[in-house]
Design a protein around this motif. Structure first.
Motif, PDB file in Angstrom:
ATOM      1  N   LEU A 205      24.479  12.001  13.159  1.00  0.00           N
ATOM      2  CA  LEU A 205      23.974  11.098  12.131  1.00  0.00           C
ATOM      3  C   LEU A 205      24.636   9.733  12.223  1.00  0.00           C
ATOM      4  N   ASP A 206      23.811   8.726  12.043  1.00  0.00           N
ATOM      5  CA  ASP A 206      24.292   7.355  12.120  1.00  0.00           C
ATOM      6  C   ASP A 206      23.751   6.571  10.926  1.00  0.00           C
ATOM      7  N   PHE A 207      24.603   6.288   9.969  1.00  0.00           N
ATOM      8  CA  PHE A 207      24.202   5.553   8.783  1.00  0.00           C
ATOM      9  C   PHE A 207      24.611   4.071   8.867  1.00  0.00           C
ATOM     10  N   SER A 208      24.812   3.606  10.116  1.00  0.00           N
ATOM     11  CA  SER A 208      25.269   2.223  10.268  1.00  0.00           C
ATOM     12  C   SER A 208      24.222   1.224   9.799  1.00  0.00           C
ATOM     13  N   ALA A 209      22.940   1.546   9.984  1.00  0.00           N
ATOM     14  CA  ALA A 209      21.866   0.647   9.556  1.00  0.00           C
ATOM     15  C   ALA A 209      21.494   0.970   8.107  1.00  0.00           C
ATOM     16  N   VAL A 210      22.466   0.845   7.220  1.00  0.00           N
ATOM     17  CA  VAL A 210      22.271   1.242   5.825  1.00  0.00           C
ATOM     18  C   VAL A 210      21.152   0.446   5.161  1.00  0.00           C
ATOM     19  N   ALA A 211      21.069  -0.846   5.464  1.00  0.00           N
ATOM     20  CA  ALA A 211      20.040  -1.685   4.847  1.00  0.00           C
ATOM     21  C   ALA A 211      18.645  -1.207   5.236  1.00  0.00           C
ATOM     22  N   ASP A 212      18.433  -0.914   6.520  1.00  0.00           N
ATOM     23  CA  ASP A 212      17.126  -0.424   6.971  1.00  0.00           C
ATOM     24  C   ASP A 212      16.781   0.904   6.316  1.00  0.00           C
ATOM     25  N   ILE A 213      17.757   1.811   6.243  1.00  0.00           N
ATOM     26  CA  ILE A 213      17.530   3.116   5.633  1.00  0.00           C
ATOM     27  C   ILE A 213      17.179   2.960   4.158  1.00  0.00           C
ATOM     28  N   ALA A 214      17.886   2.088   3.455  1.00  0.00           N
ATOM     29  CA  ALA A 214      17.629   1.868   2.029  1.00  0.00           C
ATOM     30  C   ALA A 214      16.229   1.304   1.801  1.00  0.00           C
ATOM     31  N   VAL A 215      15.822   0.351   2.645  1.00  0.00           N
ATOM     32  CA  VAL A 215      14.485  -0.237   2.518  1.00  0.00           C
ATOM     33  C   VAL A 215      13.409   0.811   2.782  1.00  0.00           C
ATOM     34  N   GLY A 216      13.565   1.572   3.865  1.00  0.00           N
ATOM     35  CA  GLY A 216      12.594   2.610   4.192  1.00  0.00           C
ATOM     36  C   GLY A 216      12.495   3.666   3.113  1.00  0.00           C
ATOM     37  N   PHE A 217      13.643   4.074   2.579  1.00  0.00           N
ATOM     38  CA  PHE A 217      13.692   5.076   1.504  1.00  0.00           C
ATOM     39  C   PHE A 217      12.938   4.564   0.277  1.00  0.00           C
ATOM     40  N   ALA A 218      13.233   3.339  -0.147  1.00  0.00           N
ATOM     41  CA  ALA A 218      12.617   2.792  -1.358  1.00  0.00           C
ATOM     42  C   ALA A 218      11.112   2.631  -1.199  1.00  0.00           C
ATOM     43  N   VAL A 219      10.685   2.121  -0.042  1.00  0.00           N
ATOM     44  CA  VAL A 219       9.249   1.928   0.184  1.00  0.00           C
ATOM     45  C   VAL A 219       8.530   3.271   0.239  1.00  0.00           C
ATOM     46  N   ALA A 220       9.121   4.266   0.905  1.00  0.00           N
ATOM     47  CA  ALA A 220       8.518   5.600   0.970  1.00  0.00           C
ATOM     48  C   ALA A 220       8.402   6.211  -0.420  1.00  0.00           C
ATOM     49  N   PHE A 221       9.440   6.070  -1.234  1.00  0.00           N
ATOM     50  CA  PHE A 221       9.449   6.609  -2.599  1.00  0.00           C
ATOM     51  C   PHE A 221       8.323   6.000  -3.431  1.00  0.00           C
ATOM     52  N   LEU A 222       8.234   4.687  -3.442  1.00  0.00           N
ATOM     53  CA  LEU A 222       7.243   4.007  -4.283  1.00  0.00           C
ATOM     54  C   LEU A 222       5.822   4.262  -3.787  1.00  0.00           C
ATOM     55  N   THR A 223       5.632   4.232  -2.472  1.00  0.00           N
ATOM     56  CA  THR A 223       4.298   4.460  -1.916  1.00  0.00           C
ATOM     57  C   THR A 223       3.834   5.885  -2.170  1.00  0.00           C
ATOM     58  N   ALA A 224       4.738   6.860  -2.021  1.00  0.00           N
ATOM     59  CA  ALA A 224       4.376   8.256  -2.237  1.00  0.00           C
ATOM     60  C   ALA A 224       3.943   8.499  -3.681  1.00  0.00           C
ATOM     61  N   ILE A 225       4.591   7.846  -4.644  1.00  0.00           N
ATOM     62  CA  ILE A 225       4.193   7.997  -6.048  1.00  0.00           C
ATOM     63  C   ILE A 225       2.749   7.546  -6.240  1.00  0.00           C
ATOM     64  N   VAL A 226       2.401   6.402  -5.672  1.00  0.00           N
ATOM     65  CA  VAL A 226       1.035   5.880  -5.800  1.00  0.00           C
ATOM     66  C   VAL A 226       0.037   6.825  -5.134  1.00  0.00           C
ATOM     67  N   VAL A 227       0.372   7.303  -3.932  1.00  0.00           N
ATOM     68  CA  VAL A 227      -0.540   8.165  -3.179  1.00  0.00           C
ATOM     69  C   VAL A 227      -0.791   9.479  -3.910  1.00  0.00           C
ATOM     70  N   VAL A 228       0.268  10.139  -4.371  1.00  0.00           N
ATOM     71  CA  VAL A 228       0.109  11.430  -5.043  1.00  0.00           C
ATOM     72  C   VAL A 228      -0.727  11.274  -6.306  1.00  0.00           C
ATOM     73  N   ARG A 229      -0.521  10.207  -7.043  1.00  0.00           N
ATOM     74  CA  ARG A 229      -1.299   9.991  -8.257  1.00  0.00           C
ATOM     75  C   ARG A 229      -2.782   9.777  -7.953  1.00  0.00           C
ATOM     76  N   ALA A 230      -3.084   9.137  -6.823  1.00  0.00           N
ATOM     77  CA  ALA A 230      -4.461   8.789  -6.506  1.00  0.00           C
ATOM     78  C   ALA A 230      -5.203   9.862  -5.729  1.00  0.00           C
ATOM     79  N   VAL A 231      -4.471  10.640  -4.925  1.00  0.00           N
ATOM     80  CA  VAL A 231      -5.153  11.462  -3.928  1.00  0.00           C
ATOM     81  C   VAL A 231      -5.895  12.655  -4.531  1.00  0.00           C
ATOM     82  N   LEU A 232      -5.394  13.240  -5.614  1.00  0.00           N
ATOM     83  CA  LEU A 232      -6.088  14.391  -6.199  1.00  0.00           C
ATOM     84  C   LEU A 232      -7.475  14.004  -6.686  1.00  0.00           C
ATOM     85  N   GLY A 233      -7.563  12.869  -7.365  1.00  0.00           N
ATOM     86  CA  GLY A 233      -8.868  12.414  -7.825  1.00  0.00           C
ATOM     87  C   GLY A 233      -9.797  12.102  -6.667  1.00  0.00           C
ATOM     88  N   PHE A 234      -9.260  11.483  -5.612  1.00  0.00           N
ATOM     89  CA  PHE A 234     -10.069  11.151  -4.441  1.00  0.00           C
ATOM     90  C   PHE A 234     -10.616  12.417  -3.789  1.00  0.00           C
TER      91      PHE A 234
END
Length: 262
Positions: A205-234
């Motif tokens: 494991l390499d956590f040296s790129a902490v900024a990249d990991i934090a950005v990817g984590f946050a974007v994945a979290f927020l996007t997944a919330i939107v997708v899960v809320r929308a996808v059942l109706g779709f």
């Protein structure tokens, strides 16, 4: 920018039947992105898991609190446990082979995207009339077989949600309920997979790129919330055909790209 793009890709694809792992691995291959020990990919998957927990926490807590006195609630939790167990068994046996061989084979990933897309298109048309309309009321035997189907997703490009949804549809589960059961089953499955992957790869494991990991984590979290809320109706309105075509197009483009740049 690349970290945000991959986080967006993870959040968009984790809970729809198109294989988030396949998309991430192909994107990483073509963009030249390399994460020692797959730290980045593992952590942003955790972001998607937490997004789902935040949306289903009340429902799951309610089932857990009622389980002692309500047989239906206990049965719902048992169905998830029974569906989860096959992945535990196969995952423990095949983890090293999956990570060192299958994850490093982009042609296989592209082919499985196409094959899975064709299967999804066919099953969306020929699945039997539904007899189960509530994701928390599936018979234990059918939950087990859905869990067996989930094991196919250990081959990257198959899609965990795709395998469970196809299995559920063929077992008479209504389209929306099939997706919701897949969401619920993803919580123990993905949680355990991420934890085990982090443990197995702890020396790499390499956590040296902490900024990249934090950005990817946050974007994945927020996007997944939107997708899960929308996808059942779709899915309730349009079914799964669009995801089948998505897989076929992405897989075909990937094969062409691999051939051109080989």
């Amino acid at each position: 920018m690349l970290a945000a793009l991959l986080g967006l890709l993870e959040g968009l694809t984790e809970f729809i039947p198109v294989s988030s792992t396949g998309h991430l691995l192909l994107a990483g291959h073509f963009l030249g992105f390399d994460s020692p020990g797959n730290t980045f990919e593992v952590v942003i998957q955790l972001g998607a898991v937490l997004a789902l927990i935040s949306l289903y926490a009340v429902k799951l807590m309610g089932l857990a609190l009622r389980a002692r006195t309500d047989p239906a609630a206990m049965r719902a939790l048992m169905s998830l446990l029974i569906a989860f167990l096959p992945a535990v068994f196969i995952g423990l046996l095949a983890h090293d082979f999956i990570k060192t061989v299958l994850f490093q084979t982009p042609v296989l990933i592209a082919v499985m995207l196409i094959v899975g897309g064709v299967i999804l298109l066919v099953v969306d048309r020929i699945s039997p009339p539904p007899v189960h309309f509530d994701a928390t009321e599936l018979p234990l035997r059918k939950a087990f077989w859905i869990g067996v189907c989930q094991c196919l997703a250990m081959v990257p490009g198959v899609s965990r949600s795709g395998a469970t949804i196809v299995g559920a549809l063929m077992l008479g589960v209504e389209k929306r309920a099939a997706a919701e059961f897949s969401f619920l089953l993803s919580l123990p499955t993905m949680g355990a997979a991420v934890a085990y992957d982090l443990f197995k790869s702890r020396d790499l494991l390499d956590f040296s790129a902490v900024a990249d990991i934090a950005v990817g984590f946050a974007v994945a979290f927020l996007t997944a919330i939107v997708v899960v809320r929308a996808v059942l109706g779709f899915i309730g309105r349009h079914g799964y055909a669009v995801f089948g075509w998505w897989r076929i197009i992405v897989g075909t483009l990937a094969l062409v790209g691999l051939w051109v740049w080989s």
